[in-house]
Design an enzyme around this catalytic site. Structure first.
Site, short mmCIF file in Angstrom:
data_model
loop_
_atom_site.label_atom_id
_atom_site.label_comp_id
_atom_site.label_asym_id
_atom_site.label_seq_id
_atom_site.Cartn_x
_atom_site.Cartn_y
_atom_site.Cartn_z
N GLY A 17 -16.58 -1.14 6.13
CA GLY A 17 -15.15 -1.41 6.02
C GLY A 17 -14.34 -0.65 7.06
N GLY A 21 -9.33 3.98 5.30
CA GLY A 21 -10.30 5.02 4.98
C GLY A 21 -11.46 5.05 5.97
N GLU A 176 8.58 -6.81 -1.75
CA GLU A 176 8.84 -7.04 -0.33
C GLU A 176 8.81 -8.53 0.01
OE1 GLU A 176 7.62 -2.66 1.42
OE2 GLU A 176 6.05 -4.16 1.30
N ALA A 323 -2.52 3.45 1.08
CA ALA A 323 -3.10 3.84 2.37
C ALA A 323 -3.28 5.36 2.48
CB ALA A 323 -2.23 3.32 3.51
N GLN A 324 -2.30 6.12 1.97
CA GLN A 324 -2.35 7.57 2.09
C GLN A 324 -3.61 8.16 1.45
OE1 GLN A 324 -1.07 10.19 3.54
NE2 GLN A 324 0.13 8.79 4.79
#
Lengths: 434, 434
Positions: A17, A21, A176, A323-324
């Site tokens: 992937g 990460g 969004e 994401a963090q």
């Protein structure tokens, strides 16, 4: 044979992937005494937080994707293969792919998450997910093709259904999307489709929880709702979609909406590779790991990001799928892998919550940063700043910035191109070029 | 009924095709006492001269396409429909489309040209044409997917075939593609695919005529050949491809090339809508028109651009199939249509040849402007300047300029994304999103 022995000298880590990460981990292993092999079925890294802008024609697809090979063009210990992993064989330490089998010393599963339809095949067939660039372009095609159809149909009920947009899921993605489609109605509809200027285009947002952006502060949730209401988005809270057959959407409070556009942002589940035993999978389809991101029951198999859940007493449900977390886990695991190789003790992963943000529209965003709460113009500037800085590559940063500046100034964009024709009868992309 | 009479007051011109000719004509009819209706099967205008840069990953697709609706958002007498024309019924002055039938007072066919495989079904199936954005993205996918395959295959003959690129056709498109693929080999291959750095990637250019760029000056033809030879492109002149079965390409001088990449830029033919009688079609599949672009045998049916040939004693073969002819014919026909409506005499179309250009690579182009001949750096600057100015929309101009500047400076680009997976077994796009 001596050549083979040379190759074997360095232990090999396979990363499955190329998301936040996986890419971060591979980068941080640059100087490690390891051979790094990364597989992804795309040849590019996707900046998922901006997918909704590709879907609504504000940005071009290429500016939120970055070729994985380019990220690593100067990293000697790195190899990429465009490959689909077909099976993981942890007994023999082998990853099977459509381009061959590869053995590993350490395996890191960083496959991310996919859309969760909670087993409902009808919803899976008829609603539009948005977890990758292809799906974002499909949504763009659907929106634009249905506006075109609305212009020419003589059936008024059908026109109303074509002009009705339902977004399911009130997390950041749903909020969004609802905001962006509402702005499309406000700024674009009359300009591009004068024949629909007086038509009643409707935008609905359906969320199971009592509030939107439930993972954020109450202030953010409330403000997001206020913003969307002002933008004439009809919000349903504490209800669930029970069925959708391509035209009739049923909500479990009895509401029925006729619509040709249902965007599904209501849930995700980990993309677990074939071969991982059932007992490693927790609720939400995520791989259970310990505090050093090692998958339960394994010595040399790790998982980071959305596909994983660090399941400890402190975090029984793992960390949020953002994401963090993936970025921090990638960075931290790199250190731990080096520690393991060097026979040093590992350290537990600690998540530093840098904050959460969502943008609703022009000058409208919400942000929770530590104990601070921002809403409106400043949050919106902050949102843009953080997202620009996070994008891979100088060209992408510059082009996205330029697009945003032009879009802000003109209240319009140039990217409403149907470049993957969507066949609404089969809900697939037209395989024939035209 | 009075409403219908109101609608009927202005005569209606239907334009089929939103290419250079159709868009220019519609624009110039802005203040004409006409209702203008334009059909295209894409919702965007394509800047075809830069397709090869999308195909080779130098530009993103969206920056060479421009939404047709956006071009005309302030033109009151203009209507666009995303539609495929299924038949023209000139007896009843009706255009039949997949979104309904529309009657016209004047019809302008501006459908352009499609790839000509000269009836060879095998070539049509196995080689890659490049006449629209979808096809350019398919070529991009094929190139990148085959480089990926070359890295992992253990079959040396197959690897050589995957790394062999044959461009058929030595006109501007073929020359530009050959140059761009050669530059990909020079600047990108080692950076992105270290495993292929020492591999023998081959680029061939096959042209039936004795020279490349046969429509240009002898100086331009010679210099283009010199440039390409220096860039290690193997050029075959005065020969033809006789067959290609997906792996073995046969040339009629006996040469056999094993290749998985054949790009077909060897010919075009007009896209004649169904319903136009055979006697209106000239050699090269173009509609025969008189000097006011009126199709032979008709009072109110016109054709402009690549689909048409102004067949007079002075121009027995019509004008060349280039954007300039289409643009000038669009502009001129607008005047003539207004003349016809106002009962004034029409004027014959006169083509003003502004020059021809082709770019081969970095600092390498050839240009014939009137009696002037430029080659090299100045021609290359001129080529960029002219193409930038011709692009629709400020954003597109700026983004293309920015990409070019970055690409020139870094000798690299960020746009090598496979966003339409190409299935080489069926030679179609994968309909499933992933």
């Amino acid at each position: 044979m001596s050549n083979m022995n040379d190759n074997k000298k360095k232990p090999r880590v396979i990363i499955i992937g190329g998301g936040f990460g996986g890419v971060q981990l591979a980068k941080k292993l640059k100087n490690a005494p390891l051979e790094v092999l990364l597989f992804d079925k795309h040849n590019y890294h996707t900046f998922q937080p901006l997918l909704y802008q590709v879907a609504t024609g504000a940005l071009e697809a290429d500016s939120i994707g970055f070729p994985i090979r380019r990220i690593f063009s100067h990293q000697k210990n790195f190899t990429f293969h465009l490959a689909e992993v077909t099976k993981i064989d942890t007994d023999n330490n082998v990853v099977e792919t459509n381009v061959g089998n590869y053995d590993y010393d350490y395996l890191v599963i960083a496959t991310g998450a996919d859309t969760n339809f909670f087993g409902n095949k009808e919803l899976e067939h008829y609603t539009m997910p948005m977890k990758n660039i292809a799906e974002a372009l499909n949504i763009r095609s659907l929106i634009l093709q249905n506006l075109e159809k609305a212009l020419v149909t003589k059936d008024e009920a059908e026109r109303n259904a074509l002009l009705t947009f339902v977004i399911v899921g009130g997390g950041p993605t749903g909020v969004e999307l609802a905001g962006a489609i509402s702005e499309l109605r406000e700024y674009i509809l009359c300009k591009d489709y004068p024949g629909l200027c007086n038509a009643d285009m409707k935008v609905f947002l359906v969320e199971g929880k009592a509030e939107l952006l439930a993972a954020m502060s109450p202030q953010a949730s409330k403000k997001a709702k206020d913003f969307l209401k002002k933008m004439d988005v009809t919000i349903y809270n504490s209800v669930h979609v029970s069925s959708y057959n391509g035209i009739i959407l049923k909500i479990d409070d009895g509401t029925i909406i006729n619509t040709r556009n249902v965007l599904w942002a209501a849930g995700v589940k980990g993309k677990i590779p074939t071969g991982m035993p059932e007992q490693t999978v927790a609720k939400g389809g995520r791989l259970v790991t310990d505090e050093i991101n090692r998958v339960k029951g394994y010595k040399n198999v790790f998982a980071i990001g959305d596909v994983s859940a660090v399941t400890t007493e402190q975090t029984p449900l793992g960390f949020p799928g953002v994401a963090q977390v993936a970025l921090q886990q990638g960075k931290h695991l790199a250190k731990n892998l080096i520690n393991i190789i060097e026979g040093k003790p590992t350290t537990a992963f600690i998540y530093h919550d840098l904050g959460t943000m969502a943008t609703i529209g022009r000058n409208k965003a919400v942000a929770d940063i530590k104990k601070l709460r921002f809403q409106g113009f400043f949050a919106w500037l902050l949102w843009m700043f953080v997202h620009l800085l996070s994008l891979a590559g100088f060209t992408n940063k510059a082009i996205v910035f330029f697009n945003w500046a032009i879009n802000y100034w003109t209240r319009n964009s140039d990217n409403r191109l149907i470049i993957r024709y969507f066949k609404t009868d089969t809900m697939t992309v037209d395989p024939i070029s035209h």
